[in-house]
Design an enzyme around this catalytic site. Sequence first.
Site, mmCIF file in Angstrom:
data_model
loop_
_atom_site.group_PDB
_atom_site.id
_atom_site.type_symbol
_atom_site.label_atom_id
_atom_site.label_comp_id
_atom_site.label_asym_id
_atom_site.label_seq_id
_atom_site.Cartn_x
_atom_site.Cartn_y
_atom_site.Cartn_z
ATOM 1 N N ASP A 239 42.628 12.381 66.856
ATOM 2 C CA ASP A 239 42.051 11.372 65.975
ATOM 3 C C ASP A 239 41.761 10.095 66.752
ATOM 4 O O ASP A 239 42.398 9.805 67.783
ATOM 5 C CB ASP A 239 42.997 11.063 64.818
ATOM 6 C CG ASP A 239 43.101 12.218 63.823
ATOM 7 O OD1 ASP A 239 42.197 13.076 63.826
ATOM 8 O OD2 ASP A 239 44.088 12.257 63.070
ATOM 9 N N TYR A 305 53.049 16.580 68.562
ATOM 10 C CA TYR A 305 52.713 15.245 68.083
ATOM 11 C C TYR A 305 53.996 14.437 67.852
ATOM 12 O O TYR A 305 55.043 14.976 67.497
ATOM 13 C CB TYR A 305 51.960 15.319 66.755
ATOM 14 C CG TYR A 305 50.671 16.105 66.794
ATOM 15 C CD1 TYR A 305 49.464 15.476 67.009
ATOM 16 C CD2 TYR A 305 50.683 17.483 66.566
ATOM 17 C CE1 TYR A 305 48.282 16.192 67.024
ATOM 18 C CE2 TYR A 305 49.497 18.211 66.573
ATOM 19 C CZ TYR A 305 48.301 17.562 66.804
ATOM 20 O OH TYR A 305 47.140 18.278 66.811
ATOM 21 N N TYR A 386 46.747 20.362 60.686
ATOM 22 C CA TYR A 386 46.528 18.955 60.340
ATOM 23 C C TYR A 386 47.893 18.308 60.099
ATOM 24 O O TYR A 386 48.494 18.481 59.034
ATOM 25 C CB TYR A 386 45.663 18.843 59.089
ATOM 26 C CG TYR A 386 44.232 19.309 59.275
ATOM 27 C CD1 TYR A 386 43.317 18.541 59.988
ATOM 28 C CD2 TYR A 386 43.802 20.512 58.726
ATOM 29 C CE1 TYR A 386 42.009 18.962 60.157
ATOM 30 C CE2 TYR A 386 42.482 20.939 58.876
ATOM 31 C CZ TYR A 386 41.593 20.162 59.600
ATOM 32 O OH TYR A 386 40.293 20.575 59.749
#
Length: 439
Positions: A239, A305, A386
């Site tokens: 992103d 992440y 996601y």
Amino acid sequence: MTVLAAARAALASGPVCDPCLGRLVADRSFGLTNRERGRSLRVAVALEDDEPFDPPEEPCWVCEGECDRFDVWAERAATALQGYDFATYQVGTSVPPLLEENDRLLREDAGLDPEAGELLKSEFNREVGKRLGQVTGTEVDFERPDVQVRCDLATDEVDVQVNSAFVYGRYRKLERDIPQTEWPCRECNETGIKRGEECPGCDGTGYRYDRSVEELTAPVVLEAMDGESATFHGAGREDVDALMLGDGRPFVIEVDEPRVRDVDVDALEAEINQFADGAVEVRGLRRATYDMVERVKELDASKTYRMDVALGEPVDEGTFADALATLDGATIQQETPQRVDHRRADLTRTRQVYDVDGDLGGSDESGTVGTSDRATVDVHGEGGLYVKELVSGDEGRTVPSLADELGVAATVTALDVLDVTGEADPFEDEDFFVDSTSD
């Protein structure tokens, strides 16, 4: 029909040069050129018929003299390639329909199959290509050469196609609000003008963001290779507001029509990092092959992440730990997130969470120890997961989610990508890299 009988019939058709005559039996006696085969046939026919040896004085009716110009075409090709750095090449030939028909008629006159021996185009490609390699000190490559040359016998012109060059590496994005590639402004369609005035969406620039990973890397590679244009290919993308940390994300920069290929990748890496000025960092640059682009684009990588999470109200450590335990190893059902449904198909995807870990951010605003409305969450998941929606639930479009398990709203306030890794590192295969003499 014997070889000599075929040769005798071909010679009776009119003036035929040695290469055209020898091409009729190109599949015999390897190690000879067609010119050598043709001269040998001419001599053998003269001996058997006890006739004077009589080389043709008139132009060959089959190739109209083109087979005597192999050296000329090779020199012209070498001249057309001057200024380009290349190690491999391929030669192609455009033969006029008249000469192709002559080639067919010669076989017919000789009483041979239409596919016998070798076609004029094939001989031309080989003989000009062999000479071009000798003149330039390069090697032929029938798969993906650096340059391709086409000799057009009808127009008497040489056309050159310079194939792209490729540089592979990994990038780390160290500042937020930097997209991977240029982000055109949709409000003004990249014009910078909306309703006759400066577009407020991009401040008149035509782009939503001033910088991108592409703009901080590709121009340096383009200049070093002296090409016409450059394209950035990434193994997925993070992103805009996310950092890319760890070992970085694989990428390839493709340079069109490069005049320089054998760049010093260590020096290039240093130049890019200096140009990016701390916003982006590249590492492990290597010259790559064309196949690396597809490999990068299709990389089925898992990702790790780290997210800063704001909670709608404080939760205690036990509740937080139970929620993470439910997500750890879970299979997630995700409808296309609302934030990207304008550009992606509305599908339900199944993705795997491999590992989850996290910590609460300390005491809440009331000072209650062991509860907090802030958390840090690390997620290692399958490619395509996601993770922002894994946290928020996206109004029920992602199940299960951290928000649902906690029973409170959860929002990612900052996201960093720590690792991008395939099932097995696909970038260690030496077949996908080009040896460099400048390193």
